[in-house]
Write an enzyme that holds these catalytic residues in place. Structure first.
Site, PDB file in Angstrom:
ATOM      1  N   HIS A  81       0.832  -1.218   0.000  1.00  0.00           N
ATOM      2  CA  HIS A  81       0.000   0.000   0.000  1.00  0.00           C
ATOM      3  C   HIS A  81       0.860   1.260   0.000  1.00  0.00           C
ATOM      4  O   HIS A  81       0.513   2.254   0.644  1.00  0.00           O
ATOM      5  CB  HIS A  81      -0.941   0.028   1.209  1.00  0.00           C
ATOM      6  CG  HIS A  81      -1.943  -1.083   1.226  1.00  0.00           C
ATOM      7  ND1 HIS A  81      -3.206  -0.957   0.717  1.00  0.00           N
ATOM      8  CD2 HIS A  81      -1.864  -2.348   1.702  1.00  0.00           C
ATOM      9  CE1 HIS A  81      -3.871  -2.100   0.887  1.00  0.00           C
ATOM     10  NE2 HIS A  81      -3.074  -2.955   1.464  1.00  0.00           N
ATOM     11  N   ASN A 154     -10.162  -2.825   2.546  1.00  0.00           N
ATOM     12  CA  ASN A 154      -9.873  -2.865   1.114  1.00  0.00           C
ATOM     13  C   ASN A 154     -11.146  -2.603   0.318  1.00  0.00           C
ATOM     14  O   ASN A 154     -12.242  -2.556   0.889  1.00  0.00           O
ATOM     15  CB  ASN A 154      -9.326  -4.241   0.724  1.00  0.00           C
ATOM     16  CG  ASN A 154      -7.833  -4.386   1.039  1.00  0.00           C
ATOM     17  OD1 ASN A 154      -7.132  -3.404   1.266  1.00  0.00           O
ATOM     18  ND2 ASN A 154      -7.369  -5.618   1.050  1.00  0.00           N
TER      19      ASN A 154
HETATM   20 FE1  HDE Z   1      -2.346  -4.763   5.548  1.00  0.00          FE
HETATM   21  N1  HDE Z   1      -0.542  -3.968   6.000  1.00  0.00           N
HETATM   22  N2  HDE Z   1      -1.696  -6.579   6.133  1.00  0.00           N
HETATM   23  N3  HDE Z   1      -4.092  -5.627   4.928  1.00  0.00           N
HETATM   24  N4  HDE Z   1      -2.994  -2.997   4.891  1.00  0.00           N
HETATM   25  C1  HDE Z   1      -0.185  -2.685   5.834  1.00  0.00           C
HETATM   26  O1  HDE Z   1       0.918  -1.377   7.440  1.00  0.00           O
HETATM   27  C2  HDE Z   1      -0.607  -6.804   6.885  1.00  0.00           C
HETATM   28  C3  HDE Z   1      -4.440  -6.940   5.037  1.00  0.00           C
HETATM   29  C4  HDE Z   1      -4.245  -2.692   4.473  1.00  0.00           C
HETATM   30  O2  HDE Z   1      -3.273   3.546   4.110  1.00  0.00           O
HETATM   31  C5  HDE Z   1       1.142  -2.364   6.463  1.00  0.00           C
HETATM   32  O3  HDE Z   1       1.232   0.850   7.739  1.00  0.00           O
HETATM   33  C6  HDE Z   1      -0.552  -8.183   7.285  1.00  0.00           C
HETATM   34  C7  HDE Z   1      -5.843  -7.121   4.808  1.00  0.00           C
HETATM   35  C8  HDE Z   1      -4.316  -1.309   4.088  1.00  0.00           C
HETATM   36  O4  HDE Z   1      -1.492   3.387   5.367  1.00  0.00           O
HETATM   37  C9  HDE Z   1       1.553  -3.687   7.116  1.00  0.00           C
HETATM   38  C10 HDE Z   1      -1.662  -8.777   6.748  1.00  0.00           C
HETATM   39  C11 HDE Z   1      -6.324  -5.862   4.549  1.00  0.00           C
HETATM   40  C12 HDE Z   1      -3.043  -0.799   4.318  1.00  0.00           C
HETATM   41  C13 HDE Z   1       0.388  -4.586   6.748  1.00  0.00           C
HETATM   42  C14 HDE Z   1      -2.382  -7.763   6.028  1.00  0.00           C
HETATM   43  C15 HDE Z   1      -5.223  -4.951   4.616  1.00  0.00           C
HETATM   44  C16 HDE Z   1      -2.245  -1.878   4.827  1.00  0.00           C
HETATM   45  C17 HDE Z   1       2.145  -1.733   5.541  1.00  0.00           C
HETATM   46  C18 HDE Z   1      -2.085 -10.226   6.837  1.00  0.00           C
HETATM   47  C19 HDE Z   1      -7.764  -5.476   4.201  1.00  0.00           C
HETATM   48  C20 HDE Z   1      -2.573   0.613   4.052  1.00  0.00           C
HETATM   49  C21 HDE Z   1       2.222  -0.282   5.936  1.00  0.00           C
HETATM   50  C22 HDE Z   1      -2.196 -10.742   8.173  1.00  0.00           C
HETATM   51  C23 HDE Z   1      -8.693  -5.733   5.274  1.00  0.00           C
HETATM   52  C24 HDE Z   1      -2.852   1.498   5.220  1.00  0.00           C
HETATM   53  C25 HDE Z   1       1.421  -0.166   7.110  1.00  0.00           C
HETATM   54  C26 HDE Z   1      -2.507   2.932   4.878  1.00  0.00           C
HETATM   55  C27 HDE Z   1      -0.916  -1.739   5.218  1.00  0.00           C
HETATM   56  C28 HDE Z   1       0.338  -5.849   7.178  1.00  0.00           C
HETATM   57  C29 HDE Z   1      -3.561  -8.048   5.295  1.00  0.00           C
HETATM   58  C30 HDE Z   1      -5.403  -3.542   4.385  1.00  0.00           C
HETATM   59  C31 HDE Z   1       2.897  -4.242   6.682  1.00  0.00           C
HETATM   60  C32 HDE Z   1       0.551  -8.814   8.114  1.00  0.00           C
HETATM   61  C33 HDE Z   1      -6.626  -8.431   4.880  1.00  0.00           C
HETATM   62  C34 HDE Z   1      -5.525  -0.566   3.545  1.00  0.00           C
HETATM   63  O5  HDE Z   1       1.647  -3.577   8.512  1.00  0.00           O
END
Ligand code: HDE
Length: 699
Positions: A81, A154
């Site tokens: 993202h 999402n």
């Molecule tokens: Fe994320 N995800 N994600 N994700 N995600 C990040 O956090 C992570 C997942 C989502 O506008 C990171 O600040 C793991 C699902 C958005 O700043 C990180 C897993 C969904 C954003 C991270 C998921 C998301 C992130 C990277 C699986 C939808 C952007 C930078 C367990 C429900 C937020 C940060 C923004 C960002 C980890 C799965 C949505 C690395 C470990 C499912 C919208 O922490």
């Protein structure tokens, strides 16, 4: 810190709230450029040299400070993202939701809660394009009186994987391949499909990711989903499961793939610009926030496990209860300070909201705090203005890198007899309480058997699409798999498609030129079922048929009929559609009545892919020249190929003929008021999907 304030942007360098105000006031009355230590600078054009043509001197501390700061301007981008666009606004409930949650921001319809939203792509880096085929992130920070609540969702309601353990794998697979460093922001490559083809749980999400949802027309038009099951908890402690939904009030729409490809070149910032410009012109994006509420006793009756993030509940089974509306009405002042530094964490919740045991969500509760430590340089990122709660916050956490608060007093612990009476204490009455769920079971590394049906909802999604949307899914799969040079990966994917829908499998196999009935046989863990279709999943089926929030492009030339341009512009504005003018040259045109007309784009800078509906208002003389001009012919040809409604003056017809435009219901003459009215009426209906099969085959 003490950067100079530009006189033209009085608040530009001011923190949004919070401390540090003292750093600014020192320079407020001083118009000079200074170093970061406040030393006035006499020359900002030349470095210190040994003689006018001599080498630079190490002594030049002013140059070194300036360049050192510049060298460190970037912070690590988000691992996923990374490319995002943000905006400020507010959320306001329609009525009290006290019957299902005690969350403070959902109680009073008169109360607005400040929000900051950030929309993002997932796979590409911060400098990648806005329109790759990709999932979009939908994050909202609610600055509530009970602390910040972060919604981190999402634009697709399900996910690729069921367990956090697999997240680094799916992301490594989709990101650029590590040896060659490409492709950037694209899933159409071997490593992605290698992983996916070996991960049957991803099949439902793959249907969504290959659908029109992954190439949205505008960030203002994406739906948002919490994906996981959460809890709502009442003041009495009654817990229910909820699924969160955001719905844009202007409806959802997508671009067609060929447009996405061309827009990525014509305007890589297409979405970011669109969001920014809409807010600047007062056309504020709005979403309704809703929940599907599931009683705990109802959960067992569902034909899938609520904890499985690869499943959704069709709205036809449990309708959405709309809770309130979010309006984004203010652009950021500084992209870095706000959109880049904003830190979302799914673990930031407020009383009245709780987690479920979804193993993907549980992993996320750890990950986001951890990622902020490396991105934002330590444990004090909550003090960065965009992240700071708007309500008071106090505890005994102290010091650490980038500490901005100067905490007074000798006591930084509790209990204490010597701390001041106003020192912070825990609050059993209003403090956050975790819902007391009973947990039993072995410590075990195993996927629940209730997560094993990987194909039924994928099939349901595909069968719920209209024929054009089904064709787009097949085309996207054919395009992506054609980029995979390893034949075994393609064969395995065809095996999965056969389990989803035989017609899809066959169409993709044909488009790939793979043998009839090609592909591997893949035995599903659970035989897919035929679930009832859910029409609410189709974007085309619920197209609202409006021009509001869309953008019209009118191609004008010298000698064009002034009255027609005025009438069309007024008609689009009446429908609350933006209008932009395109001319052969950016210098504008002189109309039939001799008046000069300024335009927004030159022909090369304003291709028709940037607009939802187009018109050509031209003089016969100008058209005589333009039929020889590839850019003009392609402008019209593309609009037709992208299924747009085209309005034209009779004088412009030769250009349409040269572009091989076959007249149909979507090509309308606009010389008189009657024609103009029917043009607007047809344009409201959106793309001419019936034109598509005559223009494109799948693949
Ligand atoms: Fe994320 N995800 N994600 N994700 N995600 C990040 O956090 C992570 C997942 C989502 O506008 C990171 O600040 C793991 C699902 C958005 O700043 C990180 C897993 C969904 C954003 C991270 C998921 C998301 C992130 C990277 C699986 C939808 C952007 C930078 C367990 C429900 C937020 C940060 C923004 C960002 C980890 C799965 C949505 C690395 C470990 C499912 C919208 O922490």
């Amino acid at each position: 810190m003490a950067s100079k304030k530009s006189p033209s942007t009085p608040s530009a360098s001011k923190p949004l709230s919070q401390p540090a105000e003292t750093h600014q006031t020192a320079v407020e009355s001083d118009p000079h450029l200074t170093t970061n230590q406040g030393l006035p600078i006499s020359d900002n054009q030349n470095s210190l040299k040994a003689g006018v043509r001599g080498p630079l001197l190490l002594e030049d501390f002013i140059l070194r400070e300036k360049i050192t700061h510049f060298d460190h301007e970037r912070i690590p981008e988000r691992i996923v993202h990374a490319r995002g666009s943000g905006a400020h606004g507010y959320f306001q409930p329609y009525e009290s939701a006290a019957d299902i949650t005690c969350a403070g921001f959902l109680q009073d319809p008169k109360k607005k809660t400040e929000v900051f939203a950030r929309f993002s792509t997932v796979a590409g880096g911060a400098g990648s394009v806005d329109l790759p085929r990709d999932v979009r992130g939908f994050s909202v920070k609610f600055y509530t009186e009970q602390g910040n609540y972060d919604f981190v969702g999402n634009n697709i309601p399900v996910f690729f994987i069921q367990d956090a353990m697999k997240f680094p794998d799916v992301i490594h697979a989709v990101k650029m391949e590590p040896d060659r460093g490409f492709p950037q922001a694209a899933s159409a490559h071997a490593t992605f499909w290698d992983f996916i083809s070996l991960t049957p749980e991803s099949m439902h999400m793959i249907m969504w990711a290959m659908s029109d949802r992954a190439i949205p027309r505008s960030l203002r038009m994406i739906e948002g989903f919490g994906v996981h099951t959460f809890r709502f908890i009442t003041a009495e402690g009654v817990s229910r499961f909820v699924k969160f939904h955001w719905r844009p009030t202007i409806g959802s729409a997508a671009v067609v793939w060929d447009e996405a490809v061309k827009i990525s070149g014509a305007d890589p910032d297409f979405h970011r610009r669109d969001l920014w410009e809409a807010i600047e012109r007062g056309d504020f994006p709005e979403w309704e926030l809703g929940v599907q509420v599931i009683e705990e006793s109802q959960a067992a009756d569902l034909d899938f496990d609520l904890l499985d993030p690869t499943k959704l509940i069709p709205e036809e089974v449990i309708p959405i209860r709309m809770l309130g509306k979010m309006v984004l009405n203010r652009n950021p002042v500084n992209h870095f300070a706000e959109t880049e530094q904003v830190a979302f964490c799914p673990s930031h919740i407020v009383p009245g909201i709780g987690f479920s045991d979804d193993p993907l969500l549980q992993g996320r509760l750890f990950s986001y705090l951890d990622t902020q430590l490396s991105r934002l340089g330590g444990p004090n990122f909550h003090q960065i203005p965009i992240n700071a709660p708007r309500c008071p916050f106090a505890n005994n956490q102290r010091d650490g890198l980038r500490q901005m608060h100067v905490h007074p007093g000798r006591v930084a612990y509790e209990p204490s007899q010597i701390s001041p009476p106003a020192a912070p204490r825990e609050c059993p009455m209003h403090g956050f309480r975790t819902h007391p769920e009973t947990e039993t079971g072995e410590k075990i590394r195993k996927r629940s058997d209730t997560f094993a049906d990987h194909y039924s909802q994928a099939r349901m999604f595909f069968r719920s699409m209209t024929p054009p949307e089904q064709n787009h899914i097949a085309s996207a799969l054919a395009f992506e798999l054609a980029k995979v040079e390893v034949v075994a990966i393609r064969e395995r994917m065809l095996g999965h498609l056969a389990n989803i829908a035989e017609e899809l499998h066959q169409t993709v196999a044909d488009a790939l030129g793979m043998p009839a009935k090609g592909g591997m046989k893949i035995a599903p863990a659970i035989a897919p079922r035929d679930l009832p279709a859910s029409p609410s999943l189709s974007l085309i089926a619920k197209d609202p048929g409006i021009l509001k929030g869309r953008k019209a492009g009118i191609f004008v030339t010298d000698g064009a009929d002034a009255a027609v341009i005025t009438a069309l512009t007024a008609a689009f504005k009446k429908e609350k559609s933006a209008v932009e003018l395109i001319a052969p040259k950016i210098g504008g045109v002189t109309l039939s009545d001799g008046t000069p007309l300024a335009v927004h784009h030159s022909l090369s800078g304003g291709p028709s892919v940037l607009f939802d509906v187009v018109a050509v208002v031209a003089s016969a003389e100008a058209i005589e020249i333009l039929v020889e001009e590839a850019a003009a012919v392609n402008w019209v040809r593309d609009a037709f190929g992208h299924l747009k409604v085209i309005g034209y003056t009779a004088s412009a017809k030769p250009l349409l003929d040269t572009a091989a435009v076959e007249p149909d219901d979507g090509t309308v003459t606009v010389d008189d008021a009657k024609g103009q009215r029917s043009f607007i009426a047809v344009a409201k209906k959106g793309r001419r999907w019936d034109r598509e099969p005559t223009l494109r085959s799948i693949g």
